[in-house]
Design a protein around this motif. Structure first.
Motif, mmCIF file in Angstrom:
data_model
loop_
_atom_site.group_PDB
_atom_site.id
_atom_site.type_symbol
_atom_site.label_atom_id
_atom_site.label_comp_id
_atom_site.label_asym_id
_atom_site.label_seq_id
_atom_site.Cartn_x
_atom_site.Cartn_y
_atom_site.Cartn_z
ATOM 1 N N ARG A 1 0.827 -1.219 0.000
ATOM 2 C CA ARG A 1 0.000 0.000 0.000
ATOM 3 C C ARG A 1 0.859 1.266 0.000
ATOM 4 O O ARG A 1 0.591 2.200 -0.751
ATOM 5 N N ARG B 1 -1.362 13.687 3.889
ATOM 6 C CA ARG B 1 -1.582 12.361 3.305
ATOM 7 C C ARG B 1 -3.042 12.175 2.902
ATOM 8 O O ARG B 1 -3.331 11.590 1.858
ATOM 9 N N PHE C 1 1.250 3.991 -2.989
ATOM 10 C CA PHE C 1 0.924 5.381 -2.682
ATOM 11 C C PHE C 1 2.063 6.296 -3.123
ATOM 12 O O PHE C 1 1.840 7.321 -3.768
ATOM 13 N N ARG D 1 -4.185 11.440 -0.845
ATOM 14 C CA ARG D 1 -5.006 10.273 -1.220
ATOM 15 C C ARG D 1 -6.244 10.708 -2.009
ATOM 16 O O ARG D 1 -6.631 10.052 -2.970
ATOM 17 N N LYS D 2 -6.854 11.810 -1.606
ATOM 18 C CA LYS D 2 -8.011 12.341 -2.338
ATOM 19 C C LYS D 2 -7.588 12.749 -3.749
ATOM 20 O O LYS D 2 -8.294 12.462 -4.723
#
Length: 159
Positions: free
Chosen positions: A65, A141, A69, A145-146
């Protein structure tokens, strides 16, 4: 939001890769130990083995993950830079961080941009950079992520 020398950015990438490699090694070693405990046949050892399997799975999931990212964030940042949409560099301290006053002044601009364009991944990425400059890593963060999610949606819609 501050101008970082390429050498410092490269060093940070290598440090992140080294940490990922260490975590990967830990995950593999925990998996090996788990198999050994499970194969022993002893009830207590089996319980420890099951706990290690859970640790192995959680560690592997977290590693994948975080690496994904990082890669997605790097691609989004590169695209934003290629498009000329990066925020203006902020004055920095000798350590390379943005000066707190400059970061606090830049934040309302980024927030207003997101409020005006809530479906723009570019706006959310700039907000993430503003949070990061203001040293609010958790919100940085979340905004990143959005931005990544919106960027994925935009690329799917473009197909």
């Amino acid at each position: 939001m501050t101008e970082r020398p390429a050498a410092r950015t490269a060093t940070r990438k290598w440090a992140a890769l080294a940490m990922a490699a260490v975590l990967a090694l830990y995950v593999v070693l925990a998996g090996d130990r788990a198999v050994r405990f499970l194969a022993s046949g002893e009830p207590v050892a089996i319980a420890v083995g099951v706990a290690l399997v859970v640790t192995f799975l959680v560690g592997a999931w977290a590693l994948v993950r975080e690496v994904l990212f990082g890669l997605q964030l790097e691609r989004a940042t590169r695209q934003l830079a290629d498009e000329g949409g990066m925020p203006a560099p902020l004055p920095g301290t000798p350590s390379g961080r943005a000066e707190r006053d400059a970061a606090e002044q830049a934040f309302p601009v980024a927030k207003a941009d997101v409020e005006a364009h809530p479906e723009s991944w570019r706006s959310w990425l700039r907000l993430s950079m503003a949070y990061d400059a203001a040293r609010d890593r958790r919100r940085a963060r979340m905004a990143a992520r959005k931005a990544i999610a919106l960027r994925k949606t935009e690329s799917l819609e473009a197909r």
